[in-house]
Write an enzyme that holds these catalytic residues in place. Structure first.
Site, PDB file in Angstrom:
ATOM      1  N   ASP A 105       9.886  -4.706  29.139  1.00 51.01           N
ATOM      2  CA  ASP A 105       9.312  -5.787  28.564  1.00 51.01           C
ATOM      3  C   ASP A 105      10.201  -6.344  27.242  1.00 51.01           C
ATOM      4  O   ASP A 105      10.751  -5.687  26.689  1.00 51.01           O
ATOM      5  CB  ASP A 105       7.825  -5.047  28.037  1.00 51.01           C
ATOM      6  N   GLY A 149       1.860 -15.106  30.539  1.00 56.50           N
ATOM      7  CA  GLY A 149       3.027 -14.497  30.656  1.00 56.50           C
ATOM      8  C   GLY A 149       3.898 -13.855  29.603  1.00 56.50           C
ATOM      9  O   GLY A 149       3.376 -13.435  28.571  1.00 56.50           O
ATOM     10  N   VAL A 150       5.174 -14.164  29.736  1.00 58.87           N
ATOM     11  CA  VAL A 150       6.046 -13.797  28.678  1.00 58.87           C
ATOM     12  C   VAL A 150       5.584 -14.389  27.097  1.00 58.87           C
ATOM     13  O   VAL A 150       5.761 -13.737  26.302  1.00 58.87           O
ATOM     14  CB  VAL A 150       7.642 -14.227  28.697  1.00 58.87           C
ATOM     15  N   ASP A 151       5.145 -15.547  27.374  1.00 58.77           N
ATOM     16  CA  ASP A 151       5.141 -16.600  25.983  1.00 58.77           C
ATOM     17  C   ASP A 151       3.690 -16.016  25.488  1.00 58.77           C
ATOM     18  O   ASP A 151       3.798 -15.701  24.104  1.00 58.77           O
ATOM     19  CB  ASP A 151       4.364 -17.923  26.527  1.00 58.77           C
ATOM     20  N   THR A 194       9.660 -18.241  37.024  1.00 59.17           N
ATOM     21  CA  THR A 194       9.396 -17.073  38.030  1.00 59.17           C
ATOM     22  C   THR A 194       7.991 -16.661  37.953  1.00 59.17           C
ATOM     23  O   THR A 194       7.619 -16.047  39.032  1.00 59.17           O
ATOM     24  CB  THR A 194      10.594 -16.030  38.447  1.00 59.17           C
ATOM     25  N   TYR A 197       5.180 -20.598  36.740  1.00 61.44           N
ATOM     26  CA  TYR A 197       5.881 -21.807  37.259  1.00 61.44           C
ATOM     27  C   TYR A 197       6.520 -21.613  38.627  1.00 61.44           C
ATOM     28  O   TYR A 197       7.221 -22.707  39.266  1.00 61.44           O
ATOM     29  CB  TYR A 197       6.913 -22.224  36.332  1.00 61.44           C
TER      30      TYR A 197
END
Ligand code: AR6
Length: 176
Positions: A10, A32-34, A123, A126
């Site tokens: 992570d 997601g990551v954001d 990935t 998007y």
């Protein structure tokens, strides 16, 4: 020269100088990551993103560009926000994806960062195919000259992403 490393994990756990965020043009958060970065980093990151929107990025951050903020409570010095391209079946947007990595490294150099953690930009939401995204990410970082950055750490979230990056990286090294 930048040493490339691959890690399964992570990105919000990484103790690095800079963490790269796969943001969207609004800079105001997402999934997601954001989502993970804003959740774990706390409200200071969003405050700085809002200030950026009010100042030089009134129209949002264009895809392929990068900008830094505080990392708030993350175990990192800065977050570098970049906006990946949405995958398209009809248009080749590879140059924009490559630009995300190049511009993030440029901003990291400006900050004087030595270690930078990257997610596999574009990935997730998007939909960029993993192996192709891995090829673009790895060749771009490998071929970008840096001044202060000595380690680019790809932090892959899940075995499938890790394996894709590891295989592509192995192939690129054999081809060299
Ligand atoms: N650490 C590392 N990688 C992660 C993590 C994490 N905590 N969480 C997810 N990933 P995505 P995008 C992986 O969707 O495709 C957001 O809503 C994930 O498995 O985060 O560039 C933004 O606001 C995938 O491999 O980013 C934008 O609207 C990779 O990170 C949009 O998503 C990227 O997935 C950007 O989409």
């Amino acid at each position: 020269m930048t040493n490339i490393t691959l890690t399964l994990g992570d990105i919000t756990d990484q103790s690095v100088d800079a963490v790269v965020n796969a943001a969207n043009s609004s800079l105001l958060g997402g999934g997601g990551v954001d989502g993970a970065i804003h959740r774990r980093g706390g409200p200071e990151i969003l405050e700085e993103c809002r200030a950026l929107r009010a100042a030089q990025y009134g129209g949002g951050l264009p895809a392929g560009q990068a900008v830094a903020t505080t990392a708030g409570r993350l175990p990192a010095g800065w977050v570098i926000h970049t906006v990946g391209p949405v995958w398209s079946d009809t248009e080749d947007r590879s140059a924009t994806l490559a630009s995300c990595y190049r511009e993030s490294l440029r901003v990291a150099d400006e900050l004087g960062a030595r270690t930078v953690a990257f997610p596999a930009i574009s990935t997730g939401v998007y939909r960029w195919p993993l192996r192709d995204a891995a090829r673009i990410a790895l060749t771009t970082v490998r071929d970008t000259d840096t001044r202060t950055v000595t380690e680019a750490r790809f932090v892959l979230f899940g075995q499938e992403a890790y394996d894709a990056f590891a295989e592509v990286w192995k192939g690129l090294q054999q081809a060299h």
